[in-house]
Design an enzyme around this catalytic site. Structure first.
Site, PDB file in Angstrom:
ATOM      1  N   CYS A  13      -0.356  -2.986 -10.686  1.00  0.00           N
ATOM      2  CA  CYS A  13       0.217  -2.504  -9.482  1.00  0.00           C
ATOM      3  C   CYS A  13      -0.615  -1.866  -8.379  1.00  0.00           C
ATOM      4  O   CYS A  13      -1.419  -0.902  -8.501  1.00  0.00           O
ATOM      5  CB  CYS A  13       1.378  -1.377  -9.840  1.00  0.00           C
ATOM      6  SG  CYS A  13       2.298  -0.864  -8.549  1.00  0.00           S
ATOM      7  N   CYS A  35       6.599   4.225  -9.598  1.00  0.00           N
ATOM      8  CA  CYS A  35       6.635   3.555  -8.166  1.00  0.00           C
ATOM      9  C   CYS A  35       7.168   4.522  -7.406  1.00  0.00           C
ATOM     10  O   CYS A  35       7.957   5.220  -7.485  1.00  0.00           O
ATOM     11  CB  CYS A  35       7.597   2.314  -8.093  1.00  0.00           C
ATOM     12  SG  CYS A  35       6.728   0.713  -8.550  1.00  0.00           S
ATOM     13  N   GLU A  67      -3.817   5.567  -6.224  1.00  0.00           N
ATOM     14  CA  GLU A  67      -3.881   5.281  -7.332  1.00  0.00           C
ATOM     15  C   GLU A  67      -3.344   3.700  -7.649  1.00  0.00           C
ATOM     16  O   GLU A  67      -2.761   2.937  -6.912  1.00  0.00           O
ATOM     17  CB  GLU A  67      -2.641   5.931  -7.927  1.00  0.00           C
ATOM     18  CG  GLU A  67      -3.242   7.641  -8.195  1.00  0.00           C
ATOM     19  CD  GLU A  67      -2.180   8.482  -8.931  1.00  0.00           C
ATOM     20  OE1 GLU A  67      -2.724   9.334  -9.407  1.00  0.00           O
ATOM     21  OE2 GLU A  67      -0.998   8.206  -8.958  1.00  0.00           O
ATOM     22  N   CYS A 117      12.058   7.819  -1.396  1.00  0.00           N
ATOM     23  CA  CYS A 117      10.655   7.765  -1.803  1.00  0.00           C
ATOM     24  C   CYS A 117       9.744   8.707  -1.308  1.00  0.00           C
ATOM     25  O   CYS A 117       9.775   9.127  -0.312  1.00  0.00           O
ATOM     26  CB  CYS A 117      10.318   6.149  -1.089  1.00  0.00           C
ATOM     27  SG  CYS A 117       8.663   5.777  -1.527  1.00  0.00           S
ATOM     28  N   GLY A 172       2.558   2.368   0.075  1.00  0.00           N
ATOM     29  CA  GLY A 172       2.319   1.803   1.255  1.00  0.00           C
ATOM     30  C   GLY A 172       3.230   0.579   1.552  1.00  0.00           C
ATOM     31  O   GLY A 172       3.697   0.038   0.650  1.00  0.00           O
ATOM     32  N   GLU A 173       3.364   0.103   2.726  1.00  0.00           N
ATOM     33  CA  GLU A 173       4.058  -1.164   3.298  1.00  0.00           C
ATOM     34  C   GLU A 173       3.085  -2.028   3.517  1.00  0.00           C
ATOM     35  O   GLU A 173       2.487  -2.149   4.517  1.00  0.00           O
ATOM     36  CB  GLU A 173       5.002  -0.721   4.362  1.00  0.00           C
ATOM     37  CG  GLU A 173       5.706  -2.036   5.146  1.00  0.00           C
ATOM     38  CD  GLU A 173       6.293  -2.977   4.044  1.00  0.00           C
ATOM     39  OE1 GLU A 173       7.355  -2.555   3.403  1.00  0.00           O
ATOM     40  OE2 GLU A 173       5.929  -4.191   3.857  1.00  0.00           O
ATOM     41  N   CYS A 193       2.488   6.006   4.044  1.00  0.00           N
ATOM     42  CA  CYS A 193       3.286   4.883   4.777  1.00  0.00           C
ATOM     43  C   CYS A 193       4.057   5.389   6.109  1.00  0.00           C
ATOM     44  O   CYS A 193       4.134   6.499   6.028  1.00  0.00           O
ATOM     45  CB  CYS A 193       4.356   4.686   3.613  1.00  0.00           C
ATOM     46  SG  CYS A 193       5.248   3.177   4.108  1.00  0.00           S
ATOM     47  N   ASN A 249      13.474   7.483  -9.608  1.00  0.00           N
ATOM     48  CA  ASN A 249      12.358   8.374 -10.157  1.00  0.00           C
ATOM     49  C   ASN A 249      12.558   9.823  -9.376  1.00  0.00           C
ATOM     50  O   ASN A 249      12.211   9.709  -7.941  1.00  0.00           O
ATOM     51  CB  ASN A 249      11.131   7.812  -9.987  1.00  0.00           C
ATOM     52  CG  ASN A 249      10.875   6.720 -10.962  1.00  0.00           C
ATOM     53  OD1 ASN A 249      11.183   6.892 -11.927  1.00  0.00           O
ATOM     54  ND2 ASN A 249      10.492   5.721 -10.216  1.00  0.00           N
TER      55      ASN A 249
HETATM   56  N1  SAH Z   1       6.240  -0.430   0.449  1.00  0.00           N
HETATM   57  C1  SAH Z   1       7.107  -1.348  -0.280  1.00  0.00           C
HETATM   58  C2  SAH Z   1       6.130  -1.493  -1.600  1.00  0.00           C
HETATM   59  C3  SAH Z   1       5.899  -0.282  -2.334  1.00  0.00           C
HETATM   60  S1  SAH Z   1       7.220   0.708  -3.337  1.00  0.00           S
HETATM   61  C4  SAH Z   1       8.517  -1.619  -0.406  1.00  0.00           C
HETATM   62  O1  SAH Z   1       9.239  -0.443   0.037  1.00  0.00           O
HETATM   63  O2  SAH Z   1       8.683  -2.380  -1.023  1.00  0.00           O
HETATM   64  C5  SAH Z   1       7.732  -0.348  -4.598  1.00  0.00           C
HETATM   65  C6  SAH Z   1       9.202  -0.131  -5.022  1.00  0.00           C
HETATM   66  O3  SAH Z   1       9.473   1.171  -5.566  1.00  0.00           O
HETATM   67  C7  SAH Z   1       9.912  -0.198  -3.929  1.00  0.00           C
HETATM   68  O4  SAH Z   1      11.229  -1.048  -4.261  1.00  0.00           O
HETATM   69  C8  SAH Z   1      10.604   1.100  -3.576  1.00  0.00           C
HETATM   70  O5  SAH Z   1      11.683   1.088  -2.764  1.00  0.00           O
HETATM   71  C9  SAH Z   1      10.732   1.819  -4.705  1.00  0.00           C
HETATM   72  N2  SAH Z   1      10.789   3.176  -4.905  1.00  0.00           N
HETATM   73  C10 SAH Z   1      10.074   4.074  -4.077  1.00  0.00           C
HETATM   74  N3  SAH Z   1      10.552   5.229  -4.427  1.00  0.00           N
HETATM   75  C11 SAH Z   1      11.124   5.271  -5.495  1.00  0.00           C
HETATM   76  C12 SAH Z   1      11.690   6.244  -6.532  1.00  0.00           C
HETATM   77  N4  SAH Z   1      11.500   7.572  -6.255  1.00  0.00           N
HETATM   78  N5  SAH Z   1      12.302   5.873  -7.471  1.00  0.00           N
HETATM   79  C13 SAH Z   1      12.676   4.501  -7.624  1.00  0.00           C
HETATM   80  N6  SAH Z   1      11.988   3.544  -7.135  1.00  0.00           N
HETATM   81  C14 SAH Z   1      11.477   3.930  -5.779  1.00  0.00           C
HETATM   82 FE1  SF4 Z   2       9.744   2.859   2.014  1.00  0.00          FE
HETATM   83 FE2  SF4 Z   2       8.035   1.484   0.546  1.00  0.00          FE
HETATM   84 FE3  SF4 Z   2       6.864   3.052   2.520  1.00  0.00          FE
HETATM   85 FE4  SF4 Z   2       8.274   4.083   0.189  1.00  0.00          FE
HETATM   86  S1  SF4 Z   2       6.369   2.957   0.235  1.00  0.00           S
HETATM   87  S2  SF4 Z   2       8.572   4.745   2.307  1.00  0.00           S
HETATM   88  S3  SF4 Z   2       9.773   2.687  -0.113  1.00  0.00           S
HETATM   89  S4  SF4 Z   2       8.386   1.297   2.770  1.00  0.00           S
END
Ligand code: SAH
Ligand code: SF4
Length: 409
Positions: A134, A379, A121, A148, A205-206, A141, A336
């Site tokens: 975004c 996110c 998405e 997350c 993803g990372e 991941c 979230n």
């Molecule tokens: N993997 C990367 C980018 C994707 S996540 C990273 O971790 O930075 C984008 C953002 O959303 C990150 O800061 C992540 O920690 C946050 N995020 C993930 N799950 C979330 C949730 N359930 N509620 C709020 N933020 C969340």
């Molecule tokens: Fe962690 Fe970002 Fe991967 Fe979610 S998407 S598991 S926040 S690294």
């Protein structure tokens, strides 16, 4: 409630037919790679450079997804290109438009090798004076951040540079962000007034575990003769893969966001387990060394607000201490929730107290306002949620979904 939601089943003019799926795409190649690909299909060596710049213009300034729209390329050449390559967009499985203008596309990419087709998405968030896209970098991941939802899913695969860029191209198509077909060749798209003015790598993803493809895609997205996004308007978010943070600064040069979420190693080890490998000290050293760091080019620190876990004023105090000397902005993200999680979002007044404290210490600390609630555009929840939504009552979850997207300057 359903009438809040406009669910389009879009026409799919540029969808790649099954028979063409194995054809290599010209999207997502560096200029060098594109030149090589052209030479391999018989383009004369003395023509390669000129053909690459022609194609670059058509693909990235004009946004064409059909060789026949390349009006200054000879018919013979177009036929050659058609026989060997594709420039078609991915399939749009679903497009959702929120009442607040947020849009979400579910895209399907063809199988790679022995794998299966994958779906990801992409979310577009229009705001006053800018629009942020975004983008996802992986399907699933490898990391397992405990708050997350993406972290509960295994990595299916990395996206290719083509698939990362395709998200931007598709969004610009759907938003009417490319010049009209009859604009004369050679016209440069104006940077002002674009629908997609900012890009954040904050989808699934990372990104730094898919470094090469992310690098190629972002260098193409910021190429001044093509898509021309300013590097100041592209933000890459990472959970803290320290060696690749240095490489990001040196080789890509976009803005950096760090998913911090905790200010002590013991807690961060639990929330963001990659912290065991790259602890806070190493992470902060990498941030301090990020090239071009200044007040105008601050690092964004993302901090998800988890009730009773990381939201005390003591945490806020330590956060300010930790960031001392680093030009920073702190994004406070209301958590979230997702089905099965043990965490809860902090109380609103606690989030405000936390924000006031760090504001008083001189840091900008916006609290992410909910966007696209009705289409689950949050996110950390992309794709997995919409799969679930197809199976269960889509609206039952609406109340608990809060989007946390937002652009940086
Ligand atoms: N993997 C990367 C980018 C994707 S996540 C990273 O971790 O930075 C984008 C953002 O959303 C990150 O800061 C992540 O920690 C946050 N995020 C993930 N799950 C979330 C949730 N359930 N509620 C709020 N933020 C969340
Ligand atoms: Fe962690 Fe970002 Fe991967 Fe979610 S998407 S598991 S926040 S690294």
């Amino acid at each position: 409630m359903t009438d809040m939601l406009s669910l389009d089943r879009p026409a799919r003019p540029a969808t790649r037919p099954a028979a063409l799926q194995e054809m290599p795409s010209l999207i997502g190649l560096t200029r060098e790679e594109m030149g090589k690909a052209l030479a391999e299909v018989g383009v004369a060596e003395r023509q390669v450079k000129m053909r690459v710049s022609q194609l670059w213009h058509w693909l990235y300034v004009r946004g064409v997804s059909d060789f026949d729209h390349m009006t200054n390329v000879s018919k013979d050449m177009r036929e050659t290109l058609k026989r060997h390559f594709t420039i078609a967009r991915p399939e749009v499985v679903e497009e959702q438009i929120s009442t607040d203008g947020t849009r979400k596309w579910l895209l399907r990419f063809p199988a790679r090798g022995a794998g299966r087709p994958v779906e990801i998405e992409t979310v577009y968030i229009p705001e006053e004076g800018r629009g942020t896209l975004c983008i996802s970098s992986q399907v699933g991941c490898t990391l397992t951040c405990s708050f997350c939802h993406t972290g509960t899913q295994k990595l299916v695969r990395n996206l290719t540079a083509e698939e990362i860029l395709a998200q931007l191209l598709l969004a610009r198509d759907r938003l009417g962000d490319f010049p009209d077909r009859d604009t004369p060749p050679g016209t440069i798209a104006p940077a002002e007034g674009r629908k997609v003015s900012n890009v954040v790598m904050m989808g699934m993803g990372e990104p730094l575990y898919n470094f090469e493809s992310v690098k190629t895609a972002l260098l193409i997205a910021t190429d001044g003769d093509g898509l021309s996004l300013s590097k100041r308007r592209v933000t890459l978010s990472t959970s803290g893969i320290v060696p690749e943070i240095y490489r990001t600064g040196e080789e890509i040069g976009v803005m950096l966001a760090i998913s911090l979420h905790a200010v002590r190693d013991d807690l961060r080890d639990m929330l963001v387990p990659i912290n065991k490998k790259y602890p806070l000290k190493d992470l902060m050293d990498a941030c301090r060394a990020y090239p071009g760091l200044s007040n105008a080019r601050r690092i964004t620190f993302e901090y998800v607000m988890l009730e009773g876990v990381n939201d005390s004023l003591e945490d806020a105090k330590e956060l300010v201490k930790l960031l001392k000397g680093v030009p920073a902005k702190i994004n406070l993200i209301p958590f979230n929730p997702w089905p099965g999680t043990n965490y809860q979002c902090s109380q609103w007044d606690q989030i405000e107290k936390f924000a006031d404290f760090i504001n008083a210490a001189g840091y900008a600390s916006p609290i992410r306002t909910p966007r696209g609630r009705d289409i689950l555009a949050a996110c950390g929840q992309l794709k997995s949620e919409s799969e679930r939504m197809r199976k269960v009552d889509r609206m039952a979850f609406e109340a608990m979904m809060i989007a946390n997207h937002g652009a940086d300057d």
